[in-house]
Design a protein around this motif. Structure first.
Motif, short mmCIF file in Angstrom:
data_model
loop_
_atom_site.label_atom_id
_atom_site.label_comp_id
_atom_site.label_asym_id
_atom_site.label_seq_id
_atom_site.Cartn_x
_atom_site.Cartn_y
_atom_site.Cartn_z
N ALA A 182 88.51 49.81 65.93
CA ALA A 182 87.96 50.42 66.95
C ALA A 182 87.66 49.67 67.99
O ALA A 182 88.07 50.24 68.90
N GLU A 183 87.47 48.95 68.10
CA GLU A 183 87.83 47.01 69.21
C GLU A 183 88.67 47.24 69.56
O GLU A 183 89.23 47.42 70.57
N ALA A 184 89.67 47.40 68.70
CA ALA A 184 91.01 46.92 68.83
C ALA A 184 91.59 48.59 70.31
O ALA A 184 92.30 48.77 71.03
N TYR A 185 90.79 49.59 69.58
CA TYR A 185 90.59 50.80 71.02
C TYR A 185 90.33 50.88 71.71
O TYR A 185 89.97 51.45 73.43
N GLY A 186 88.93 50.30 71.96
CA GLY A 186 88.17 49.62 73.05
C GLY A 186 87.08 50.33 72.83
O GLY A 186 86.69 51.20 74.08
N CYS A 187 86.65 50.80 71.53
CA CYS A 187 85.23 51.28 71.37
C CYS A 187 84.11 50.47 70.05
O CYS A 187 84.78 49.66 69.91
N ILE A 188 83.94 51.10 69.96
CA ILE A 188 82.50 50.35 68.92
C ILE A 188 82.63 50.36 67.73
O ILE A 188 82.88 51.28 67.36
N GLY A 189 82.95 49.53 66.88
CA GLY A 189 83.02 49.87 65.66
C GLY A 189 81.89 49.38 65.04
O GLY A 189 80.95 48.45 65.45
N ILE A 190 81.47 49.98 63.79
CA ILE A 190 80.18 49.43 63.33
C ILE A 190 80.30 50.10 61.18
O ILE A 190 80.58 50.84 61.40
N GLN A 191 79.80 48.89 61.04
CA GLN A 191 79.89 49.45 59.24
C GLN A 191 78.52 49.61 58.59
O GLN A 191 77.86 48.68 58.61
N ALA A 192 78.50 50.64 58.00
CA ALA A 192 77.57 50.16 56.44
C ALA A 192 77.61 50.67 55.38
O ALA A 192 78.56 51.14 54.79
N LYS A 193 77.25 49.32 54.28
CA LYS A 193 77.56 49.15 53.03
C LYS A 193 75.83 50.18 53.03
O LYS A 193 76.97 50.12 51.28
N LYS A 194 75.16 49.12 53.02
CA LYS A 194 74.00 49.93 52.29
C LYS A 194 73.28 50.74 52.23
O LYS A 194 73.12 50.94 53.50
#
Lengths: 588, 182
Positions: free
Chosen positions: A514-526
């Motif tokens: 996401a960052e490489a594309y210039g947008c926001i990356g979010i991850q959820a694990k729990k």
């Protein structure tokens, strides 16, 4: 002597005539004259995709969410062949697309010239019609006709192939005002009172009726959905919908039984199996709906309303066939129904009360239930939370294809038509992300979410770049289980858990991607961090890739196993075990 | 699970096959035959024979006659799918044993053999509206018009009498009486 226009100018003049505001495309040698002309037409904005398939799905998302035809522009050869998947997808799901493709100059056609392919030959079976324009004098008429063919009757894709020399050639511009030729009688929406009366008679006689509605209601326009709601409220009959029809009737209404079919609810499928009257409005008895055809709804009279005569009787024989557009059918039916049957809802209540009791009994099975977990995010839970946290907004959902698509259909409730864009007929993995691009272009300021799987989304991931370029804040909500989940599920059920090539090793880090594309990356694990992260995603006014790590072994239930009728569903892992041990017995 | 090892259902019972002649009036434009033939191959329908030619020079209408077989449901689908094609104007459908319809096929047959066998061959051909189109010292080319199965039989009979080459058209059809198909 009138003014002369080049073929390229004529293309835009016809697009302007049809009030086209956006085209999705990708330039190349054989369409350069058309691209050159773009600068002179300020009302038409071109959206540069990263792949012609992406342009095509974006045009589909645009069309399905706006009700207007989607327009795409591609070059010859690979440009056209890349568009084929999107055209076929649009053909299967009845989406109006006008695809303009460049072709090598007429004198080179047939010589295996650079970037030449037989575009009209290749796209013949995946378009409603296509044209190779060899004379610039035909161009205006053909493109105009292309719009008419794409948008009338059962909508679908069309393609106009324009050789490069034709784009340069000049001619007078003549466009007959509103071409009302009847397309060889291919548009039919006359409903007779007699037909409507037959429908009403069957409805009055029925004690176990069910409405089975599909994408035809959506394609007919928002008015059709309103009329459908009115009809259901006039009758008090239960209603179920196909995958494509979701949103035509409110998903949270008590008369709605949920989606039917292979992954439909227990109550919807049992209602279909046991009913005595099935009223099919704008659906096509697809094999994912009917299951085993010989045992499909054995006790019912069947009414089929479809704009496409060839849809009627193709898979299932029906008792009453009505060829019509849904809106005009419902308009006539509702009017007649209200005149002839005052207070039908109350007077007929006792007639169908046992039927509703049956349905309530099936509902008690709560077939969409799943075992939630505190340790790991269940994919169904993720979709439910996404729904709860976004439902106060006017949300547009697209999907890829697979388990996540079915979970989205089951757990996200739609209340309006044109809010749900999914590849049903062709089942195109990689549809959802570019479709979301198109949806966001058509609906600026609205919340557009692609409920995705990690395998599907990687097929068209390049379109994130498009989203960033045009500041389209689409949200890619990936239910990441590291498997091609539906493939894995079938392998578990049918191929003794031989998970042949359905696991994706070496997945990318989606947050960094996401960052490489210039947008926001979010991850959820729990599970306990899910709500907060979903809110974060919704509140960002930028494209987001949301990597939601879910239980990799979760299966999509309920399901009708292959070759079974509607009354033999698997409700969950327990059923599955029983079935397998049965098979074990027969092996011994 | 059952025996099915597939994500698709198993085939149901097959209906009885019927032979039909489908007549299609189309705009005579580039690619129209490919559209019709492609529809048949793409959807798995049969084409036993096919005859096409322009019948209206002014309006550029061609008439395509297709001999096909299928279950009643398939025949119905063929007609409905054909009607959806943009260049198609109308579609007619006749059962191959329909007494109200005339069917004919034309064949050109070349016989090379002894005088005796050539005489025999000519006799056999007589009842099929035969016309000698070409003659040489040891051969002739004869034109016959008949039903498909008659021509089949004729060709079989002519084999030992010196048949070296046969060229056949597909069937064409026409209603009897003053009526035409609207």
């Amino acid at each position: 002597m009138g003014k002369l226009f080049s073929g390229a100018e004529i293309v835009f003049k016809v697009l302007e005539h049809h009030k086209v505001e956006h085209i999705f495309g990708y330039p190349g040698g054989a369409v350069l004259p058309i691209y050159d002309e773009l600068k002179n037409h300020k009302t038409i904005k071109h959206i540069l995709a990263r792949h012609e398939q992406g342009a095509g799905h974006a045009a589909e998302g645009y069309a399905r969410s706006s009700g207007k035809p989607g327009v795409m522009l591609v070059t010859s050869g690979p440009g056209a062949t890349n568009a084929v998947t999107a055209l076929t997808d649009a053909y299967m799901d009845s989406v109006p697309i006008v695809c303009i493709s460049g072709q090598v100059p007429t004198h080179l056609i047939g010589t295996d010239a650079f970037q030449e392919c037989d575009t009209t030959g290749i796209t013949r079976p995946c378009t409603k019609h296509n044209w190779l324009v060899k004379d610039v004098k035909d161009l205006a008429r053909v493109i105009n006709l292309a719009f008419e063919v794409a948008t009338t009757g059962r909508p679908g894709p069309v393609l106009v192939d324009i050789p490069k020399d034709i784009q340069f050639k000049k001619t007078k511009f003549v466009l007959k005002s509103k071409n009302k030729k009847k397309l060889n009688g291919k548009v039919n929406d006359k409903v007779s009172i007699n037909e409507v009366d037959q429908v009403i008679n069957l409805m009055k006689k029925s004690s176990k009726p069910v409405f089975y509605t599909g994408g035809g209601v959506i394609n007919s326009g928002p008015e059709a959905s309103k009329l459908l709601r009115e009809l259901v409220s006039l009758t008090g009959f239960p209603i179920t919908s196909t995958l494509q029809g979701l949103g035509a009737y409110p998903g949270d209404d008590p008369l709605f039984l949920g989606m039917l079919g292979m992954h439909g609810t227990y109550e919807a499928n049992n209602a279909m199996y046991n009913c005595d009257l099935m009223i099919n409005i704008g659906a096509r008895f697809d094999d994912r709906i009917t299951g085993k055809v010989d045992e499909f709804s054995p006790k019912s009279k069947k009414i089929h309303v479809d704009i496409d005569p060839s849809s009627i009787g193709k898979n299932i024989k029906v008792d009453l066939a009505i060829v019509s557009d849904v809106e005009s059918f419902l308009k006539t039916l509702n009017k007649r129904f209200k005149e002839k049957n005052k207070d039908f809802l109350n007077s007929n209540k006792s007639n169908i009360s046992t039927w509703w009791k049956d349905i309530d009994k099936w509902r008690q099975k709560k077939s969409l239930n799943y075992k939630n977990s505190k340790e790991v995010i269940k994919p169904q839970y993720a979709v439910q939370r996404l729904y709860e946290l976004s439902k106060d907004k006017d949300v547009y959902i697209t999907t890829e294809v697979g388990q996540h698509q079915m979970w989205a259909a089951q757990h996200y409730k739609f209340n309006k038509p044109n809010r749900w864009m999914t590849s049903g007929g062709l089942g195109t993995m990689g549809y959802g992300l570019p479709a979301a691009v198109g949806v966001q272009v058509a609906n600026p300021g609205k919340l557009v979410i692609d409920i995705a799987g990690e395998a599907s989304v990687l097929m068209t991931m390049q379109e994130m770049s498009t989203a960033v370029q045009y500041k389209l804040p689409i949200k890619i909500f990936i239910l990441n289980n590291q498997y091609m989940g539906m493939v894995r599920q079938w392998q578990e059920l049918l191929h003794e858990k031989n998970y042949s090539e359905s696991y994706t090793a070496a997945l990318p880090n989606f947050v960094k991607l996401a960052e490489a594309y210039g947008c926001i990356g979010i991850q959820a694990k729990k599970p306990d961090e899910l709500d907060e992260k979903i809110k974060e995603m919704i509140n960002v006014n930028k494209p987001v890739i949301f990597d939601c790590l879910v239980d990799p072994m979760e299966n999509c239930f309920p399901m009708i196993p292959s070759g079974k009728p509607h009354n033999q569903m698997l409700l969950g892992p327990e059923d599955e075990k029983e079935e397998v041990s049965d098979e074990g017995k027969t092996l011994v | 699970m059952g025996k099915s090892k597939s994500a698709y259902s198993e085939p149901g019972k097959l209906g009885k096959l019927e032979n039909h002649i489908i007549v299609v009036w189309v705009d005579n434009e580039a690619g129209v035959l490919a559209r019709v033939a492609g529809l048949f191959s793409g959807r798995g329908y049969n084409i036993e024979s096919l005859a096409v030619a322009e019948v209206d020079k002014k309006k550029h209408i061609s008439r395509i006659t297709i001999v096909t077989s299928g279950t009643p449901q398939v025949i119905e689908q063929i007609k409905l799918q054909l009607r959806k094609l943009i260049p198609v104007h109308k579609v007619a459908d006749f059962k191959s044993n329909d007494q109200k319809i005339l069917f004919k096929e034309l064949a050109l047959i070349k016989i090379v053999s002894s005088k005796k066998n050539r005489e025999k061959a000519r006799k056999v051909c007589k009842k099929y509206n035969s016309i000698i189109l070409d003659k040489s010292k040891n051969s002739f080319v004869i034109q016959v018009t008949a039903l498909r199965r008659d021509i089949d039989k004729l060709i079989e009979t002519l084999g030992p009498l010196g048949l070296v080459s046969a060229s056949r058209t597909g069937a064409v059809a026409m209603t009897r009486g003053s009526e035409i198909f609207k």
